[in-house]
Design a protein around this motif. Sequence first.
Motif, PDB file in Angstrom:
ATOM      1  N   PHE A 187      -4.777  -0.499  -1.700  1.00 20.14           N
ATOM      2  CA  PHE A 187      -4.569  -1.485  -0.632  1.00 20.14           C
ATOM      3  C   PHE A 187      -3.613  -2.456  -0.578  1.00 20.14           C
ATOM      4  CE2 PHE A 187      -7.331  -5.037  -2.568  1.00 20.14           C
ATOM      5  CZ  PHE A 187      -7.475  -4.498  -3.841  1.00 20.14           C
ATOM      6  N   SER A 188      -3.636  -3.441   0.385  1.00 23.11           N
ATOM      7  CA  SER A 188      -2.469  -4.359   0.568  1.00 23.11           C
ATOM      8  C   SER A 188      -2.812  -5.634   0.964  1.00 23.11           C
ATOM      9  CB  SER A 188      -1.438  -3.434   1.824  1.00 23.11           C
ATOM     10  OG  SER A 188      -0.265  -4.372   1.571  1.00 23.11           O
ATOM     11  N   ALA A 189      -2.051  -6.773   0.710  1.00 26.46           N
ATOM     12  CA  ALA A 189      -2.242  -7.937   0.916  1.00 26.46           C
ATOM     13  C   ALA A 189      -2.156  -8.456   2.332  1.00 26.46           C
ATOM     14  CB  ALA A 189      -1.542  -8.967   0.115  1.00 26.46           C
ATOM     15  N   HIS A 190      -1.049  -7.810   3.009  1.00 28.26           N
ATOM     16  CA  HIS A 190      -0.835  -8.167   4.309  1.00 28.26           C
ATOM     17  C   HIS A 190      -1.915  -7.968   5.450  1.00 28.26           C
ATOM     18  CE1 HIS A 190       1.316  -5.094   6.514  1.00 28.26           C
ATOM     19  NE2 HIS A 190       1.507  -4.415   5.367  1.00 28.26           N
ATOM     20  N   LYS A 191      -2.649  -6.848   5.129  1.00 28.84           N
ATOM     21  CA  LYS A 191      -3.698  -6.571   6.239  1.00 28.84           C
ATOM     22  C   LYS A 191      -4.970  -7.306   6.138  1.00 28.84           C
ATOM     23  CE  LYS A 191      -1.181  -3.097   7.364  1.00 28.84           C
ATOM     24  NZ  LYS A 191      -1.331  -1.737   7.509  1.00 28.84           N
ATOM     25  N   MET A 192      -4.791  -8.355   5.003  1.00 30.71           N
ATOM     26  CA  MET A 192      -6.255  -9.096   4.969  1.00 30.71           C
ATOM     27  C   MET A 192      -5.893 -10.390   4.656  1.00 30.71           C
ATOM     28  SD  MET A 192      -7.329  -7.457   1.192  1.00 30.71           S
ATOM     29  CE  MET A 192      -7.957  -9.007   0.387  1.00 30.71           C
TER      30      MET A 192
ATOM     31  N   ALA B  42       0.742  -1.159  -0.022  1.00 30.94           N
ATOM     32  CA  ALA B  42      -0.069  -0.002   0.092  1.00 30.94           C
ATOM     33  C   ALA B  42       0.762   1.259  -0.124  1.00 30.94           C
ATOM     34  CB  ALA B  42      -0.918  -0.068   1.202  1.00 30.94           C
ATOM     35  N   THR B  43       1.924   1.218   0.829  1.00 32.45           N
ATOM     36  CA  THR B  43       2.836   2.372   0.627  1.00 32.45           C
ATOM     37  C   THR B  43       3.100   2.961  -0.635  1.00 32.45           C
ATOM     38  OG1 THR B  43       3.625   1.965   2.830  1.00 32.45           O
ATOM     39  CG2 THR B  43       5.110   3.270   1.539  1.00 32.45           C
ATOM     40  N   GLU B  44       3.627   1.835  -1.398  1.00 34.48           N
ATOM     41  CA  GLU B  44       4.002   1.854  -3.017  1.00 34.48           C
ATOM     42  C   GLU B  44       2.808   2.486  -3.704  1.00 34.48           C
ATOM     43  OE1 GLU B  44       6.372  -1.268  -4.799  1.00 34.48           O
ATOM     44  OE2 GLU B  44       5.266  -0.568  -6.880  1.00 34.48           O
TER      45      GLU B  44
ATOM     46  N   THR C 123      -8.641   7.161  -2.285  1.00 33.04           N
ATOM     47  CA  THR C 123      -8.585   6.391  -0.996  1.00 33.04           C
ATOM     48  C   THR C 123      -7.563   5.489  -0.582  1.00 33.04           C
ATOM     49  OG1 THR C 123     -10.240   5.895   0.848  1.00 33.04           O
ATOM     50  CG2 THR C 123     -10.688   4.999  -1.355  1.00 33.04           C
ATOM     51  N   ASP C 124      -7.111   5.598   0.704  1.00 34.39           N
ATOM     52  CA  ASP C 124      -6.164   4.566   1.273  1.00 34.39           C
ATOM     53  C   ASP C 124      -7.138   3.615   1.893  1.00 34.39           C
ATOM     54  OD1 ASP C 124      -4.572   2.925   2.626  1.00 34.39           O
ATOM     55  OD2 ASP C 124      -3.518   4.649   3.561  1.00 34.39           O
ATOM     56  N   ALA C 125      -7.381   2.369   1.200  1.00 35.47           N
ATOM     57  CA  ALA C 125      -8.450   1.648   1.889  1.00 35.47           C
ATOM     58  C   ALA C 125      -7.411   0.159   2.207  1.00 35.47           C
ATOM     59  CB  ALA C 125      -9.326   1.190   0.540  1.00 35.47           C
ATOM     60  N   THR C 126      -6.447   0.674   2.873  1.00 38.45           N
ATOM     61  CA  THR C 126      -5.737  -0.591   3.198  1.00 38.45           C
ATOM     62  C   THR C 126      -6.348  -1.304   4.393  1.00 38.45           C
ATOM     63  OG1 THR C 126      -3.780   0.607   2.752  1.00 38.45           O
ATOM     64  CG2 THR C 126      -3.342  -1.229   3.825  1.00 38.45           C
ATOM     65  N   GLN C 127      -6.986  -0.444   5.265  1.00 39.79           N
ATOM     66  CA  GLN C 127      -7.506  -1.221   6.498  1.00 39.79           C
ATOM     67  C   GLN C 127      -9.192  -1.603   6.050  1.00 39.79           C
ATOM     68  OE1 GLN C 127      -6.161  -2.233   9.296  1.00 39.79           O
ATOM     69  NE2 GLN C 127      -4.388  -1.078   9.228  1.00 39.79           N
ATOM     70  N   ALA C 128      -9.554  -1.067   5.148  1.00 38.61           N
ATOM     71  CA  ALA C 128     -10.984  -1.339   4.979  1.00 38.61           C
ATOM     72  C   ALA C 128     -11.317  -2.226   3.752  1.00 38.61           C
ATOM     73  CB  ALA C 128     -11.715   0.001   4.411  1.00 38.61           C
TER      74      ALA C 128
HETATM   75  C1  LIG Z   1      -0.540  -0.804   6.626  1.00 48.06           C
HETATM   76  C2  LIG Z   1      -1.108   0.648   5.994  1.00 48.06           C
HETATM   77  C3  LIG Z   1      -0.583   1.068   5.154  1.00 48.06           C
HETATM   78  C4  LIG Z   1       0.947   0.635   4.656  1.00 48.06           C
HETATM   79  O1  LIG Z   1       0.657  -0.715   3.790  1.00 48.06           O
HETATM   80  P1  LIG Z   1       2.018  -1.425   3.225  1.00 48.06           P
HETATM   81  O2  LIG Z   1       1.279  -2.607   2.405  1.00 48.06           O
HETATM   82  O3  LIG Z   1       2.547  -1.825   4.714  1.00 48.06           O
HETATM   83  O4  LIG Z   1       3.212  -0.722   2.642  1.00 48.06           O
HETATM   84  C5  LIG Z   1      -0.847   2.265   4.401  1.00 48.06           C
HETATM   85  N1  LIG Z   1      -2.151   2.689   4.858  1.00 48.06           N
HETATM   86  C6  LIG Z   1      -2.709   2.020   5.806  1.00 48.06           C
HETATM   87  C7  LIG Z   1      -4.122   2.773   6.233  1.00 48.06           C
HETATM   88  C8  LIG Z   1      -2.156   1.046   6.462  1.00 48.06           C
HETATM   89  O5  LIG Z   1      -2.984   0.820   7.831  1.00 48.06           O
END
Ligand SMILES: *Cc1c(COP(=O)(O)O)cnc(C)c1O
Length: 407
Positions: A200-205, A73-75, A177-182
């Motif tokens: 969004f990101s795989a490791h949060k799900m 998600a950072t990328e 939108t940064d939907a990484t947690q959603a």
């Molecule tokens: C974890 C997180 C990120 C970063 O995600 P990575 O995949 O670790 O780079 C960005 N935004 C939110 C809201 C996060 O919780």
Amino acid sequence: MNIPVYLDNQATTRVDGRVIEAMIPLMDEVYGNASSTQHEFGWRAEAAVAQARRRVAGLIGALPEEIVFTGGATESVNIALKGVARGHRAGGRRIITAGTEHHAVLDTCRRLEREGFEVIRVPVDRYGMVDPEDVRRAMTPGTILVSIMAANNEIGTLAPVEALGALCREHGVLFHTDATQAAGKVPIDMHAMHIDLLSFSAHKMYGPKGVGALAIRGGPPAIRVIPLFDGGGHERGIRSGTLNVPGIAGFGVAAEIAADVMSEESSRLSGLRDRLVEGVSEALEGVRVNGHPTLRLPHNANLLFPGANADAVMMAMKDIALSAGSACSSASPEPSHVLRAIGLTREETLCSLRFGLGRFTTEEEIAYTIGRVNETVRTIASKTGTKSGPKSGPNAEMSRTNAQSVH
Ligand SMILES: *Cc1c(COP(=O)(O)O)cnc(C)c1O
């Protein structure tokens, strides 16, 4: 029961066994480069990526061709914000965001300020909620982008994403939108919600680390995103570099599982979360929930325990894995920018703990946690001699001094 009990699912999640199963053959016999179009090895890798692309897109209501796979998600956030800003410079310089965003957004915006963009940070209310009217008021003809997170990683507050999307669409401003947690936790439909770009990101799900996605709405009109790096032209030229085939396939399986179990899992976890909050609130004085009382993630509770320093609580309770604030900034001594933004004093932020439940959290673990938190907080708070909140008394001086550094 597994000790330590893992309650830090906003930092990262355990990889689901079904995800691991799906990834193994892609590191073993199906090891081709997904861009090798001349042979069987490449075709099989490409087929795995294509399937994952459909699954990941399906989770957020995007089309497969709108997905760009990234390293997390950072990328994705960096590509979205820098790519759109640099690509739309001619249209203006203003970007609107909020002060409670993840550092991926905050620090990227700071970088863009150094490049001459103007970043407006709208305030949030005491629940961490952005008011779309504040965003509207901040809009000028030179506004090119709005970036507001869908769910906050510290306090779990859900943003009015659909209203923000509609507002941006009405004003011809792009909405990220940064939907990484959603993602995978609450329903998201990118098109229905008028979202132009979504990270969004795989490791949060329950997927692997180091893989994520940026969904970019297709045209017309097409969104111009200047890539961060140049190379083989993978992912429509937006993210060059050999695809992480096992990671992407794992992400696909994680997305498919999340879509399947979302409603059932969220009611189970919100039930456990509520039990936890009740269990500690009944036993301890003055416990407060940070964040919105109802418009919140189902599996998060950020709790303030007056008089009990969060670091001291965590040190005394190594059998439970928790976090104070976000994992990413916990190395720095700065109190949480999110908790400060919702009006907590410095002292209150230092007495707040985040409980992040997840797919593998059990009833037994929650019962155990309630008991351990109650005894630990009671012991620590009695040593500090504060029970009804640290707003006055010896800590007031500290809060006042540090209020100056709030942004
Ligand atoms: C974890 C997180 C990120 C970063 O995600 P990575 O995949 O670790 O780079 C960005 N935004 C939110 C809201 C996060 O919780």
